[in-house]
Structure formats: C-alpha cells, structure tokens
Design a protein around this motif. Structure first.
Motif, short mmCIF file in Angstrom:
data_model
loop_
_atom_site.label_atom_id
_atom_site.label_comp_id
_atom_site.label_asym_id
_atom_site.label_seq_id
_atom_site.Cartn_x
_atom_site.Cartn_y
_atom_site.Cartn_z
N ILE A 4 0.85 -1.19 0.00
CA ILE A 4 0.00 0.00 0.00
C ILE A 4 0.89 1.23 0.00
O ILE A 4 1.85 1.30 0.76
CB ILE A 4 -0.98 -0.01 1.19
CG1 ILE A 4 -1.85 1.25 1.20
CG2 ILE A 4 -0.28 -0.22 2.52
CD1 ILE A 4 -3.01 1.19 2.17
N LEU A 90 -3.77 8.41 7.51
CA LEU A 90 -3.38 7.03 7.21
C LEU A 90 -4.43 6.37 6.33
O LEU A 90 -5.62 6.47 6.58
CB LEU A 90 -3.25 6.22 8.49
CG LEU A 90 -1.99 6.41 9.32
CD1 LEU A 90 -2.12 5.72 10.66
CD2 LEU A 90 -0.79 5.83 8.58
N SER A 94 -8.04 -3.82 3.71
CA SER A 94 -8.27 -5.15 4.28
C SER A 94 -8.96 -6.00 3.24
O SER A 94 -9.60 -5.50 2.33
CB SER A 94 -9.12 -5.08 5.55
OG SER A 94 -10.46 -4.73 5.26
N PHE A 102 -1.80 -0.93 7.03
CA PHE A 102 -1.71 0.51 6.93
C PHE A 102 -0.58 0.97 6.02
O PHE A 102 0.46 0.34 5.92
CB PHE A 102 -1.52 1.13 8.32
CG PHE A 102 -2.76 1.09 9.16
CD1 PHE A 102 -3.12 -0.06 9.85
CD2 PHE A 102 -3.59 2.20 9.23
CE1 PHE A 102 -4.28 -0.10 10.62
CE2 PHE A 102 -4.76 2.16 9.99
CZ PHE A 102 -5.10 1.00 10.68
N GLY A 103 -0.81 2.12 5.39
CA GLY A 103 0.22 2.77 4.60
C GLY A 103 1.15 3.58 5.48
O GLY A 103 0.97 3.63 6.71
N PRO A 104 2.12 4.24 4.87
CA PRO A 104 3.11 5.00 5.63
C PRO A 104 2.59 6.31 6.18
O PRO A 104 3.19 6.90 7.07
CB PRO A 104 4.23 5.24 4.62
CG PRO A 104 3.54 5.19 3.30
CD PRO A 104 2.42 4.21 3.44
#
Lengths: 111, 109
Positions: A4, A90, A94, A102-104
């Motif tokens: 992601i 964020l 799912s 989660f992304g960065p």
C-alpha cells in the motif's frame, strides 16, 4: 505480496487551499479501503471507508471527501482546507473482515 | 463518545519488568478487539487480535466481557518493545475500527 502506497509523505498547505491525498494498493483485488486521521493528542479516527468502486461511507461530518475511482485507488480531498484539518492521515486496506494493513501516512500541516 | 479508552498516555518500564497496557471499551454487542503497534519509523501494524488467542512477541491480551477490558500484557519487557500501542474495537465484525488514543511505551535499558 500486497503493498500500500500513500503520497505525498508530507504536505504544507495554506488555509483555503484544496487538498488531494492519494492511496493505492497493489497485489490484491476488491479490497476494503479506509482513511484515518490522527490529530495532535488524539487517537486514530476513521474518516471514510469503501467496500468497492464508487462506494464511500463517511464516518464523521467534516470538511473532507473521499473517492474511489478505481478498484485499488482511494483519494482524500478537500476544496478548502481549514486549520483543523492538520494531522497525520493514514490509508489502510483489508481483505473483507480481516486485518487492516496501513500505509506510511501523510503528514499534513495547514498554515 | 469514546468507545475505546486507554488511560495512560506514556508508560516507562525497565527492561525485564512486566508491562501492562490497559484498554477498556464501550460496546454492548459482540466486539472484536485488537492491539496495533507502531515502532519508530515503521508503519502501524497488527500485534494481536482477541479471536486468535495467541501470544505475539511475548504479548498476550484477554478479552474480559464482564469488565469490558482487553488489557495487553508482557511479563518481561524488552528494549525493542518501545513503541506506540493502540487498542482498537470492531463492532459486530464490520471491520470499521475505533481506536483508543494510544500508549507510548518506553523500555529503559
């Protein structure tokens, strides 16, 4: 494997300017997608979630909107930023009723 | 209304000491509870979920429906446990997570 991405990583914008944050997912199809915000001194708050293209649910009324133009793309937007929009955003995905990944994140500062 | 409460903002413990992070929730249905962790310069990631009933990195958490709690415990803290920990609730498995405000854990060598 699934990944992601979010961009930009950081953003400084003046009050009243527009906003566009992008999130993309690779390696999976038809994911559930989520936007969260973490404001200073507060926990993570779910802003929007999407179970499919064009399907957006808003959790809290606010100055922001979300769109899902493609299966693995989720965009967070605003027409006019407010000071209170500052925070850490964020994106997560799912595979249905499953763990969220989660992304960065994007650090947004509105001046 | 806050559905997930994590009372302590910052928790400092010595290496080798036990650590317990408290989490209380407000929900009358069938909740699913999670602990997420964010290590320095890493992404937020799942640590454990109550339905798995497993120990991850020495951490365990037991769902207590009577006390509406899901406290996270580890008997011997390690330096690599220093991180931000978030308790989260999913109502009736709809996968929309409500997070607590988080606990910053600092393990002192």
């Amino acid at each position: 494997s699934q990944t992601i991405h979010q961009w930009p990583a950081t953003l400084v914008q003046p009050v009243g300017s527009p906003l566009s944050l992008e999130c993309t997912v690779e390696g999976t199809s038809n994911p559930n997608l989520y936007w969260y915000r973490q404001a200073a001194g507060r926990g993570l708050q779910l802003l929007f979630y999407s179970v499919g293209i064009g399907q957006i649910s808003s959790e809290v009324p606010q100055n922001l909107s979300a769109s899902r133009p493609q299966d693995r793309q989720f965009i967070l937007s605003s027409k006019k930023l407010l000071l209170s929009d500052s925070g850490f955003y964020l994106c997560a995905w799912s595979g249905g009723l499953d763990t969220q990944y989660f992304g960065p994140g994007t650090r947004l500062t509105v001046l | 209304a806050q559905r997930v409460t994590q009372p302590e903002k910052l928790l400092s413990v010595f290496k080798g000491a036990p650590v317990e992070l408290k989490c209380n929730y407000s929900y009358s249905g069938s909740p699913e509870l999670f602990w997420y962790v964010q290590y320095s310069r890493q992404r937020l990631q799942l640590l454990l979920r109550h339905i798995s009933r497993e120990s991850i990195k020495g951490f365990t958490a037991d769902l207590n429906k009577g006390e509406t709690s899901f406290h996270l415990k580890k008997p011997f803290a390690q330096e690599e446990d220093s991180a931000m920990y978030y308790c989260a609730l999913s109502e009736d498995g709809n996968n929309r997570l409500a997070f607590g405000k988080g606990n910053q854990v600092v393990v002192i060598p």
